[in-house]
Design a protein around this motif. Sequence first.
Motif, mmCIF file in Angstrom:
data_model
loop_
_atom_site.group_PDB
_atom_site.id
_atom_site.type_symbol
_atom_site.label_atom_id
_atom_site.label_comp_id
_atom_site.label_asym_id
_atom_site.label_seq_id
_atom_site.Cartn_x
_atom_site.Cartn_y
_atom_site.Cartn_z
ATOM 1 N N TRP A 1 -27.203 -54.975 16.226
ATOM 2 C CA TRP A 1 -27.927 -54.470 15.071
ATOM 3 C C TRP A 1 -29.098 -55.375 14.719
ATOM 4 O O TRP A 1 -30.025 -54.953 14.044
ATOM 5 C CB TRP A 1 -26.986 -54.285 13.885
ATOM 6 N N LEU A 2 -29.017 -56.599 15.184
ATOM 7 C CA LEU A 2 -30.133 -57.505 14.940
ATOM 8 C C LEU A 2 -31.384 -57.011 15.658
ATOM 9 O O LEU A 2 -32.496 -57.079 15.125
ATOM 10 C CB LEU A 2 -29.777 -58.921 15.394
ATOM 11 N N LYS A 3 -31.191 -56.483 16.854
ATOM 12 C CA LYS A 3 -32.323 -55.934 17.602
ATOM 13 C C LYS A 3 -32.952 -54.777 16.829
ATOM 14 O O LYS A 3 -34.180 -54.679 16.740
ATOM 15 C CB LYS A 3 -31.853 -55.474 18.978
ATOM 16 N N ILE A 4 -32.132 -53.917 16.266
ATOM 17 C CA ILE A 4 -32.651 -52.790 15.489
ATOM 18 C C ILE A 4 -33.392 -53.289 14.248
ATOM 19 O O ILE A 4 -34.419 -52.734 13.850
ATOM 20 C CB ILE A 4 -31.501 -51.835 15.093
ATOM 21 N N ALA A 5 -32.895 -54.360 13.644
ATOM 22 C CA ALA A 5 -33.574 -54.935 12.486
ATOM 23 C C ALA A 5 -34.956 -55.454 12.872
ATOM 24 O O ALA A 5 -35.930 -55.259 12.123
ATOM 25 C CB ALA A 5 -32.738 -56.056 11.885
ATOM 26 N N PHE A 6 -35.076 -56.089 14.031
ATOM 27 C CA PHE A 6 -36.384 -56.566 14.471
ATOM 28 C C PHE A 6 -37.326 -55.416 14.801
ATOM 29 O O PHE A 6 -38.526 -55.504 14.554
ATOM 30 C CB PHE A 6 -36.251 -57.514 15.662
ATOM 31 N N ILE A 75 -15.936 -57.041 12.103
ATOM 32 C CA ILE A 75 -16.941 -56.414 11.249
ATOM 33 C C ILE A 75 -17.115 -54.965 11.706
ATOM 34 O O ILE A 75 -17.445 -54.717 12.865
ATOM 35 C CB ILE A 75 -18.286 -57.161 11.350
ATOM 36 N N PRO A 76 -16.905 -53.994 10.819
ATOM 37 C CA PRO A 76 -17.082 -52.587 11.219
ATOM 38 C C PRO A 76 -18.549 -52.289 11.521
ATOM 39 O O PRO A 76 -19.457 -52.851 10.897
ATOM 40 C CB PRO A 76 -16.585 -51.793 10.014
ATOM 41 N N TRP A 77 -18.782 -51.404 12.443
ATOM 42 C CA TRP A 77 -20.154 -51.103 12.837
ATOM 43 C C TRP A 77 -20.945 -50.460 11.713
ATOM 44 O O TRP A 77 -22.169 -50.587 11.649
ATOM 45 C CB TRP A 77 -20.170 -50.221 14.088
ATOM 46 N N GLN A 78 -20.249 -49.805 10.781
ATOM 47 C CA GLN A 78 -20.952 -49.179 9.662
ATOM 48 C C GLN A 78 -21.628 -50.231 8.771
ATOM 49 O O GLN A 78 -22.723 -50.008 8.258
ATOM 50 C CB GLN A 78 -19.987 -48.331 8.817
ATOM 51 N N ALA A 79 -20.961 -51.368 8.602
ATOM 52 C CA ALA A 79 -21.545 -52.443 7.795
ATOM 53 C C ALA A 79 -22.790 -53.009 8.474
ATOM 54 O O ALA A 79 -23.805 -53.288 7.812
ATOM 55 C CB ALA A 79 -20.522 -53.541 7.556
ATOM 56 N N GLU A 80 -22.721 -53.161 9.788
ATOM 57 C CA GLU A 80 -23.879 -53.679 10.509
ATOM 58 C C GLU A 80 -25.027 -52.683 10.482
ATOM 59 O O GLU A 80 -26.190 -53.064 10.351
ATOM 60 C CB GLU A 80 -23.481 -54.010 11.940
ATOM 61 N N ALA A 82 -25.571 -50.496 8.143
ATOM 62 C CA ALA A 82 -26.104 -50.500 6.781
ATOM 63 C C ALA A 82 -27.057 -51.667 6.571
ATOM 64 O O ALA A 82 -28.099 -51.517 5.917
ATOM 65 C CB ALA A 82 -24.962 -50.553 5.767
ATOM 66 N N LEU A 83 -26.735 -52.823 7.133
ATOM 67 C CA LEU A 83 -27.618 -53.983 7.023
ATOM 68 C C LEU A 83 -28.952 -53.712 7.711
ATOM 69 O O LEU A 83 -30.017 -54.016 7.156
ATOM 70 C CB LEU A 83 -26.954 -55.225 7.627
ATOM 71 N N ALA A 84 -28.908 -53.120 8.900
ATOM 72 C CA ALA A 84 -30.155 -52.790 9.603
ATOM 73 C C ALA A 84 -30.966 -51.771 8.808
ATOM 74 O O ALA A 84 -32.204 -51.874 8.732
ATOM 75 C CB ALA A 84 -29.847 -52.275 11.002
ATOM 76 N N ALA A 85 -30.321 -50.800 8.219
ATOM 77 C CA ALA A 85 -31.023 -49.797 7.408
ATOM 78 C C ALA A 85 -31.649 -50.419 6.179
ATOM 79 O O ALA A 85 -32.779 -50.067 5.783
ATOM 80 C CB ALA A 85 -30.070 -48.677 7.016
#
Length: 93
Positions: A1-6, A75-80, A82-85
């Motif tokens: 999800w870090l990649k998606i955040a970048f 860590i559930p993928w939904q939380a990750e 949500a952080l990227a969103a």
Amino acid sequence: WLKIAFVGVFGASSFFNTVVIIQRAVAKRNGNFTPMGEKLSNRMIRICNAELTAIAIIPLTATFMARGVGYSQDIPWQAEAALAALVFGGLSF
């Protein structure tokens, strides 16, 4: 999800520069052209530097993701997601 955040950082940060360039092109076409101020040019340079950094970091984070670095099953993928969103949504304003 870090990649998606970048990717979100890259996409959201390019929006400001694109809008400014289009506004300046329209103003030049209409004859209302004014020189770019020092503060605006410095801001656009910082944004371009952030975009270049994001482009450089995206393949690095993709490599880490492919190798499972930093992966946690606790860590559930939904939380990750949500952080990227939130990162993408927060940077787009």
